[in-house]
Design a protein around this motif. Sequence first.
Motif, PDB file in Angstrom:
ATOM      1  N   LEU A 199      41.668  41.618  36.927  1.00 23.55           N
ATOM      2  CA  LEU A 199      42.246  41.166  35.668  1.00 23.55           C
ATOM      3  C   LEU A 199      41.174  40.973  34.609  1.00 23.55           C
ATOM      4  O   LEU A 199      40.067  40.551  34.914  1.00 23.55           O
ATOM      5  CB  LEU A 199      42.983  39.835  35.902  1.00 23.55           C
ATOM      6  CG  LEU A 199      44.393  39.943  36.480  1.00 23.55           C
ATOM      7  CD1 LEU A 199      44.922  38.571  36.849  1.00 23.55           C
ATOM      8  CD2 LEU A 199      45.313  40.617  35.519  1.00 23.55           C
TER       9      LEU A 199
ATOM     10  N   VAL B 230      46.462  45.842  38.167  1.00 28.57           N
ATOM     11  CA  VAL B 230      47.213  44.650  37.795  1.00 28.57           C
ATOM     12  C   VAL B 230      47.588  44.684  36.320  1.00 28.57           C
ATOM     13  O   VAL B 230      48.691  44.315  35.931  1.00 28.57           O
ATOM     14  CB  VAL B 230      46.399  43.378  38.129  1.00 28.57           C
ATOM     15  CG1 VAL B 230      47.097  42.139  37.582  1.00 28.57           C
ATOM     16  CG2 VAL B 230      46.222  43.251  39.631  1.00 28.57           C
ATOM     17  N   ARG B 231      46.647  45.141  35.465  1.00 27.65           N
ATOM     18  CA  ARG B 231      46.933  45.226  34.036  1.00 27.65           C
ATOM     19  C   ARG B 231      48.067  46.224  33.770  1.00 27.65           C
ATOM     20  O   ARG B 231      48.921  46.005  32.915  1.00 27.65           O
ATOM     21  CB  ARG B 231      45.664  45.634  33.277  1.00 27.65           C
ATOM     22  CG  ARG B 231      45.811  45.537  31.755  1.00 27.65           C
ATOM     23  CD  ARG B 231      44.472  45.698  31.068  1.00 27.65           C
ATOM     24  NE  ARG B 231      43.611  44.560  31.337  1.00 27.65           N
ATOM     25  CZ  ARG B 231      42.516  44.601  32.088  1.00 27.65           C
ATOM     26  NH1 ARG B 231      42.160  45.732  32.662  1.00 27.65           N
ATOM     27  NH2 ARG B 231      41.782  43.528  32.277  1.00 27.65           N
TER      28      ARG B 231
ATOM     29  N   GLN C 292      44.567  42.150  44.110  1.00 27.47           N
ATOM     30  CA  GLN C 292      43.961  42.837  42.968  1.00 27.47           C
ATOM     31  C   GLN C 292      43.535  41.876  41.853  1.00 27.47           C
ATOM     32  O   GLN C 292      43.152  42.304  40.776  1.00 27.47           O
ATOM     33  CB  GLN C 292      44.970  43.841  42.391  1.00 27.47           C
ATOM     34  CG  GLN C 292      45.384  44.939  43.349  1.00 27.47           C
ATOM     35  CD  GLN C 292      44.272  45.918  43.595  1.00 27.47           C
ATOM     36  OE1 GLN C 292      43.481  46.205  42.725  1.00 27.47           O
ATOM     37  NE2 GLN C 292      44.231  46.459  44.820  1.00 27.47           N
ATOM     38  N   ARG C 293      43.585  40.562  42.120  1.00 28.38           N
ATOM     39  CA  ARG C 293      43.382  39.583  41.043  1.00 28.38           C
ATOM     40  C   ARG C 293      42.000  39.677  40.400  1.00 28.38           C
ATOM     41  O   ARG C 293      41.826  39.318  39.222  1.00 28.38           O
ATOM     42  CB  ARG C 293      43.592  38.157  41.582  1.00 28.38           C
ATOM     43  CG  ARG C 293      42.540  37.721  42.599  1.00 28.38           C
ATOM     44  CD  ARG C 293      42.942  36.384  43.227  1.00 28.38           C
ATOM     45  NE  ARG C 293      41.952  35.907  44.158  1.00 28.38           N
ATOM     46  CZ  ARG C 293      41.837  36.278  45.410  1.00 28.38           C
ATOM     47  NH1 ARG C 293      42.667  37.208  45.882  1.00 28.38           N
ATOM     48  NH2 ARG C 293      40.905  35.802  46.202  1.00 28.38           N
TER      49      ARG C 293
ATOM     50  N   ALA D 166      49.420  41.851  44.298  1.00 31.64           N
ATOM     51  CA  ALA D 166      48.795  41.420  43.043  1.00 31.64           C
ATOM     52  C   ALA D 166      47.657  40.437  43.306  1.00 31.64           C
ATOM     53  O   ALA D 166      46.624  40.468  42.623  1.00 31.64           O
ATOM     54  CB  ALA D 166      49.845  40.786  42.135  1.00 31.64           C
ATOM     55  N   ARG D 167      47.837  39.586  44.298  1.00 28.88           N
ATOM     56  CA  ARG D 167      46.761  38.633  44.631  1.00 28.88           C
ATOM     57  C   ARG D 167      45.522  39.361  45.135  1.00 28.88           C
ATOM     58  O   ARG D 167      44.389  38.975  44.839  1.00 28.88           O
ATOM     59  CB  ARG D 167      47.268  37.648  45.684  1.00 28.88           C
ATOM     60  CG  ARG D 167      46.256  36.555  46.005  1.00 28.88           C
ATOM     61  CD  ARG D 167      46.822  35.554  46.989  1.00 28.88           C
ATOM     62  NE  ARG D 167      45.859  34.501  47.266  1.00 28.88           N
ATOM     63  CZ  ARG D 167      46.048  33.512  48.132  1.00 28.88           C
ATOM     64  NH1 ARG D 167      47.207  33.466  48.794  1.00 28.88           N
ATOM     65  NH2 ARG D 167      45.116  32.610  48.329  1.00 28.88           N
TER      66      ARG D 167
ATOM     67  N   ASN E  39      46.706  53.456  42.384  1.00 29.21           N
ATOM     68  CA  ASN E  39      47.167  52.120  42.003  1.00 29.21           C
ATOM     69  C   ASN E  39      48.142  51.617  43.065  1.00 29.21           C
ATOM     70  O   ASN E  39      49.257  52.125  43.186  1.00 29.21           O
ATOM     71  CB  ASN E  39      47.854  52.188  40.631  1.00 29.21           C
ATOM     72  CG  ASN E  39      48.321  50.813  40.156  1.00 29.21           C
ATOM     73  OD1 ASN E  39      48.220  49.821  40.868  1.00 29.21           O
ATOM     74  ND2 ASN E  39      48.814  50.765  38.930  1.00 29.21           N
TER      75      ASN E  39
ATOM     76  N   LEU F  92      49.926  49.112  43.114  1.00 26.58           N
ATOM     77  CA  LEU F  92      51.092  48.442  42.536  1.00 26.58           C
ATOM     78  C   LEU F  92      52.043  49.414  41.849  1.00 26.58           C
ATOM     79  O   LEU F  92      53.023  48.989  41.240  1.00 26.58           O
ATOM     80  CB  LEU F  92      50.643  47.378  41.520  1.00 26.58           C
ATOM     81  CG  LEU F  92      49.737  46.267  42.058  1.00 26.58           C
ATOM     82  CD1 LEU F  92      49.344  45.319  40.937  1.00 26.58           C
ATOM     83  CD2 LEU F  92      50.424  45.512  43.180  1.00 26.58           C
TER      84      LEU F  92
END
Length: 347
Positions: free
Chosen positions: A347, A163-164, A343-344, A340-341, A101, A103
């Motif tokens: 979502l 992201v989640r 990985q968008r 995050a962008r 991950n 993030l």
Amino acid sequence: MSVHTEAVPQSTSKLRSRPVTATIVLFAGLAVLLVGLALSVSVGAADIQLSTVWEAVFRFNPDITQHQIIQELRLPRALAGALVGACFAVAGAIMQGMTRNPLADSGLLGLNAGAGFVLALCFAFFPGLPFMQLILYSFLGAAVGAFMVYGVGSMSKNGLTPVRLALAGAAVTALLVAISEGIAIYFNIGQDLAFWYAGGVAGTKWLQLKIMTPWVIAALIAALLLSRSITLLSLGDEVATGLGQRTGWVKLACAVVVLVLAGTAVSAVGAIGFVGLVIPHIARSLVGVDYRWIIPCSAVLGSLLMVIADIGARMINPPYETPIGTLIALIGVPFFLYLARKQRREL
């Protein structure tokens, strides 16, 4: 944790590893870190020359006020910044490799907030606890925070995407911080908790360093021993299992190391986020994807970031200090939004 020796070279040979670059990063980073520590000790409300710093360290005279300032205030502060920076950075690197991950970070995934929440309970119900016990309770709080984040993130039908997981971490962090602030208001301990929320190394004493250093060193050594297994985990559970990895045991060991690193750091300097998010990505971009290099380089770069941020915190608005967490967030938040962008779509 056994690995089939014939299969490993074929699979790991494809990994982008830059040992020469990594060696340069390590030695150059350590050199710059030493310079940063010297500057950190000399910068402050009292202007002290580097020659005086040298004398205070190697020829300490308790009768000289500047020597006392250096020995009792600035040296432990600088060393604590270096240790804590390594803790947050290595914890983030392990989490990113273990979970795949990008993030992952102890602050974004609730570990820092969980540790802070338990510290709030300690201040409210058990005031005056020794620092050693605060560290142990911080480990417990970090585990509670991580468990809540993964529990909330796993409730989705589409699985636990990066992201989640980050969104679940943000929600759980907000909840734990709100409860901690409620405890602070009700029990009138807001002043005690203000430091932990802002984050900083001011006020660190030699006793705290003496207690936390063995934990940090043991966890960093364990991280290095696990680095090869983390590299295989970063390829995916199926690949790691096929290469003979006992992924369950490796992940458990990694989780324990992360809890020790994050819990120790938060108990010492408060909930400083984004160090464990930004530094591992920088290390990977420099040295490749082999965690045998990523982890030591992350430790050095994380230490350097914290020391520089601490110097900046004292120089931006003297004689007042800017919270270190705020300075690092100026770098971390845009970096998080960038990741995050990317990985968008998940979502």
